[in-house]
Design a protein around this motif. Structure first.
Motif, PDB file in Angstrom:
ATOM      1  N   THR A 126     -74.313  64.203 -87.908  1.00 50.93           N
ATOM      2  CA  THR A 126     -73.545  64.658 -86.760  1.00 50.93           C
ATOM      3  C   THR A 126     -72.138  64.093 -86.872  1.00 50.93           C
ATOM      4  O   THR A 126     -71.923  63.046 -87.469  1.00 50.93           O
ATOM      5  N   GLU A 127     -71.220  64.805 -86.299  1.00 52.36           N
ATOM      6  CA  GLU A 127     -69.827  64.367 -86.323  1.00 52.36           C
ATOM      7  C   GLU A 127     -69.667  63.116 -85.468  1.00 52.36           C
ATOM      8  O   GLU A 127     -70.177  63.049 -84.347  1.00 52.36           O
ATOM      9  N   ALA A 173     -66.972  66.496 -74.456  1.00 54.39           N
ATOM     10  CA  ALA A 173     -67.650  67.712 -74.024  1.00 54.39           C
ATOM     11  C   ALA A 173     -68.188  68.503 -75.215  1.00 54.39           C
ATOM     12  O   ALA A 173     -69.331  68.969 -75.195  1.00 54.39           O
ATOM     13  N   ARG A 174     -67.390  68.641 -76.243  1.00 56.74           N
ATOM     14  CA  ARG A 174     -67.802  69.422 -77.411  1.00 56.74           C
ATOM     15  C   ARG A 174     -69.000  68.808 -78.107  1.00 56.74           C
ATOM     16  O   ARG A 174     -69.932  69.505 -78.506  1.00 56.74           O
ATOM     17  N   LEU A 175     -69.004  67.479 -78.236  1.00 52.61           N
ATOM     18  CA  LEU A 175     -70.095  66.800 -78.936  1.00 52.61           C
ATOM     19  C   LEU A 175     -71.214  66.341 -78.000  1.00 52.61           C
ATOM     20  O   LEU A 175     -72.227  65.810 -78.467  1.00 52.61           O
ATOM     21  N   ARG A 176     -71.006  66.528 -76.692  1.00 50.18           N
ATOM     22  CA  ARG A 176     -71.999  66.098 -75.689  1.00 50.18           C
ATOM     23  C   ARG A 176     -72.395  64.645 -75.913  1.00 50.18           C
ATOM     24  O   ARG A 176     -73.565  64.299 -75.990  1.00 50.18           O
ATOM     25  N   ALA A 178     -62.226  66.620 -74.096  1.00 51.99           N
ATOM     26  CA  ALA A 178     -62.649  67.769 -74.901  1.00 51.99           C
ATOM     27  C   ALA A 178     -63.592  67.340 -76.024  1.00 51.99           C
ATOM     28  O   ALA A 178     -64.586  68.021 -76.306  1.00 51.99           O
ATOM     29  N   MET A 179     -63.315  66.202 -76.645  1.00 53.94           N
ATOM     30  CA  MET A 179     -64.182  65.690 -77.709  1.00 53.94           C
ATOM     31  C   MET A 179     -65.562  65.345 -77.148  1.00 53.94           C
ATOM     32  O   MET A 179     -66.591  65.704 -77.711  1.00 53.94           O
ATOM     33  N   GLU A 188     -57.663  65.481 -74.440  1.00 56.67           N
ATOM     34  CA  GLU A 188     -58.213  65.534 -75.799  1.00 56.67           C
ATOM     35  C   GLU A 188     -59.489  64.705 -75.905  1.00 56.67           C
ATOM     36  O   GLU A 188     -60.454  65.107 -76.560  1.00 56.67           O
ATOM     37  N   PRO A 204     -68.067  60.890 -82.911  1.00 58.18           N
ATOM     38  CA  PRO A 204     -67.103  61.092 -81.827  1.00 58.18           C
ATOM     39  C   PRO A 204     -65.987  60.060 -81.933  1.00 58.18           C
ATOM     40  O   PRO A 204     -66.176  58.906 -81.601  1.00 58.18           O
TER      41      PRO A 204
END
Length: 148
Positions: free
Chosen positions: A97-98, A116-119, A113-114, A110, A100
């Motif tokens: 996984t990426e 939220a995107r990766l939860r 957003a990070m 920003e 965070p």
């Protein structure tokens, strides 16, 4: 406000740290997760507390939650035994996984957003390969809701 200003000191664990110690740290400090680093201190992943909880539940109960009511308390008391002799690495999801992470000069939007995107409830604030601190979702909300 930039990420470096939002970042706080936060406990981190290494990939090869003891899993039971990491679980205790999560529980004692009521943390949403831990940043996991390699031996050099470079962040590699985030270990969410929910992942540790999932590890404790036997696979057959995850597959059929109705079986949870059949287990007696002595079985429930032994679930933490699953952590004995394990490392933090063994608790991390197998699929890559990426991580965070945000840059020190990223804005609050920003960072949000990070997350939220990766939860993910945590992001590592980096300046190059140096970890400056961590921003938790609760910290981000605190700052976002504070009138300026």
């Amino acid at each position: 406000m930039h990420a470096a200003q939002m970042a706080e000191e936060y406990p981190v664990v290494e990939l090869d740290s003891d899993a039971l110690d990491a679980a205790r740290l999560l529980a004692e400090r009521r943390l949403p997760g831990l940043v996991v680093t390699d031996r050099t201190g470079c962040p590699q992943s985030v270990l969410p507390a929910s992942e540790v909880v999932q590890f404790l539940v036997p696979g057959y109960v995850r597959d059929d939650p109705s079986l949870a009511g059949v287990l007696d308390e002595s079985m429930a008391d032994r679930v933490v035994d699953k952590l004995g002799g394990k490392t933090v690495r063994s608790l991390l999801p197998e699929e890559a996984t990426e991580l965070p992470r945000v840059n020190a000069d990223d804005t609050i939007i920003e960072v949000a957003a990070m997350m939220a995107r990766l939860r993910c409830p945590l992001v590592a604030v980096m300046e190059g390969r140096t970890l400056l601190g961590v921003i938790s979702a609760s910290r981000l909300l605190e700052l976002a809701l504070t009138p300026r």
